[in-house]
Each structure stands twice: as C-alpha cells, then as structure tokens.
Write an enzyme that holds these catalytic residues in place. Structure first.
Site: not given
Length: 264
Positions: A150, A122-123, A45-46, A185, A148
C-alpha cells in the site's frame, strides 16, 4: 525578544492566544509575525506542525514552544492553567534550546527539471494513486529490496509516535539523529518478498525510492498532501536543519509516551 503566536482557531485557543499576546506586550516584548525569535503554538500537535511549516525558512533563528488546549501532545510543554507562569518565564528567564532532527525529502523527475525539496517534522508517506505501490528501495546507493504494497512511511524520531507507531514502527527518542522506514501492508508470498520490519537509518545513510512503473504518486509531508507525476526518485535522509524548541523546565520524552499511550 520578538514573538509570534499561532492558534488552532477554536474559541479556547483564540482566547489564550489573545491573553498571552497582551501579557507579553505588558512585559515590552515585541509581536512580530514575520521575524519572530519565539513562536508559541496554542492548540495541538497539528497546530505546531502548521507553525513549523510556516516558519521553516527561519529554523536557525526561531524557537518553538507549545501550549496544549486539548489532550496531551508530544510538542506541548504547557497547559492553559499555566499561561501566567509561562509568560513570566518567557519574559524573565533564559530558556534552554532543545533540537530535534528533521526529515529531508527530495523528489526528482524524469524530465530533469527542478527538484522539489521538503522538510518534515513528523513523516513523509508515499502511495500510488492507483493500485499497489511498487518501488525499488536503495540504501546507501545499493539496492535493498523491491517493495510492493500500500505504501511506505518515512518518519523522524519525534514523529515515530504518530503514523509510524500505528504501522508497528518503533518509538525512537527524538535526540537520536535517524529516520525510520515502515511498511504499509506489504505483499509477501512465494513471488514477492520484503523485509517486513521497520528500518532505522542513521544520519549518514540515505534511502532512495525509485518507481518501477510509470504511475502518479500521492506524497504527504506531515499534514500536506501532494501529487507528483513522472517521478524519477524520492530521496529521504536526516536533514542538516533541525527544529529548535524553547524549554523552561524538564519534560522527559518517555513521560510523554507513558502519559499518551499507557496512562499515568
């Protein structure tokens, strides 16, 4: 028809690349790295992500097809044992075009200079270089929350099985024209509060991220890592452009999900 082939670079992928190039040439297909009608990705996929970014200026003219030389991937319809079958299909059979939505990311700066525009298959992820990420999140021009934590991950449906899934996001069928926003997070207590759930936004909704403090940001677009300073806003929405895949046979998305995460 003109074609190009990209390889992961390992010996197995390179051998298959040279073999396919020779076979397709025997059928009088023209090899053209600059203006291909079809791009064949040999690897994982990369490798296909790399091919997508290399030919992103030709998305309306170029279709992609993946050959996987490792584990099963979401962008690969073919495996090495099927090379001869694939070559004959490319040379002799009209293919179906399947289009997947892309993510458009526009980064604007406080100095009012030229904005930076990116496309992601992808993102996109957003993190602060130091400390927690603090961002005002606007949806359709209205303030939704102050995040707020990560970081944030904004993914396409076809990218929902990647980093987004690891963050607890939903798996979306790639025919759905939407983007998904997932938290990394988040900080939730009596003082700070976020929605705490992934958000799925349709194509006519825009997500705008506005920094609350003056920090530098690490922004990823698929496999590319970027540093942006003096950021005014990061705009995310479904792009008008799509990626086009050449299909010679059915390969149901949910079968790929099952094979990748559940097993046969």
């Amino acid at each position: 028809m003109k074609f190009a082939i990209t390889s992961k670079g390992d010996s197995k992928s390179n051998t298959l690349m040279h073999k396919m190039r020779t076979y397709l040439g025997d059928f009088d297909l023209q090899y053209d790295e600059d203006q291909p009608d079809l791009v064949i990705s040999v690897g994982g996929d990369g490798t296909l992500l790399y091919a997508f970014h290399r030919y992103k200026s030709r998305l309306s003219k170029t279709a992609f097809i993946g050959v996987h030389t490792g584990h099963l991937g979401f962008y690969a319809d073919w495996v090495p044992d099927e090379i001869e079958k694939l070559v004959i299909a490319i040379a002799k059979t009209p293919y179906q075009i399947v289009e997947y939505p892309l993510l458009e990311v526009i980064i604007r700066h406080n100095d009012g200079g030229k904005e930076a525009r990116y496309l992601a298959l992808n993102e996109c992820t957003v993190k602060a270089i130091e400390g927690s990420l603090v961002m005002d999140v606007e949806i359709r021009g209205q303030n939704f929350e102050t995040f707020r934590g990560d970081g944030l991950c904004i993914s396409t449906p076809s990218g929902s099985t990647a980093y987004n899934k690891a963050l607890g996001g939903a798996i979306l069928h790639p025919s759905i024209r939407a983007i998904q926003v997932a938290e990394m997070a988040s900080i939730n207590n009596r003082v700070f509060r976020t929605i705490g759930s992934p958000l799925v936004l349709p194509e006519h909704h825009t997500c705008l991220l506005k920094p609350v403090n003056d920090v530098d940001f690490q922004i990823t677009i698929d496999h590319l890592t970027l540093l942006h300073k003096d950021v005014k806003s990061i705009q995310c929405r479904v792009s008008k452009e799509t990626i086009r895949f050449a299909r010679f046979r059915p390969f149901p998305f949910w079968n790929r999900v099952r094979d990748s995460f559940v097993g046969s």
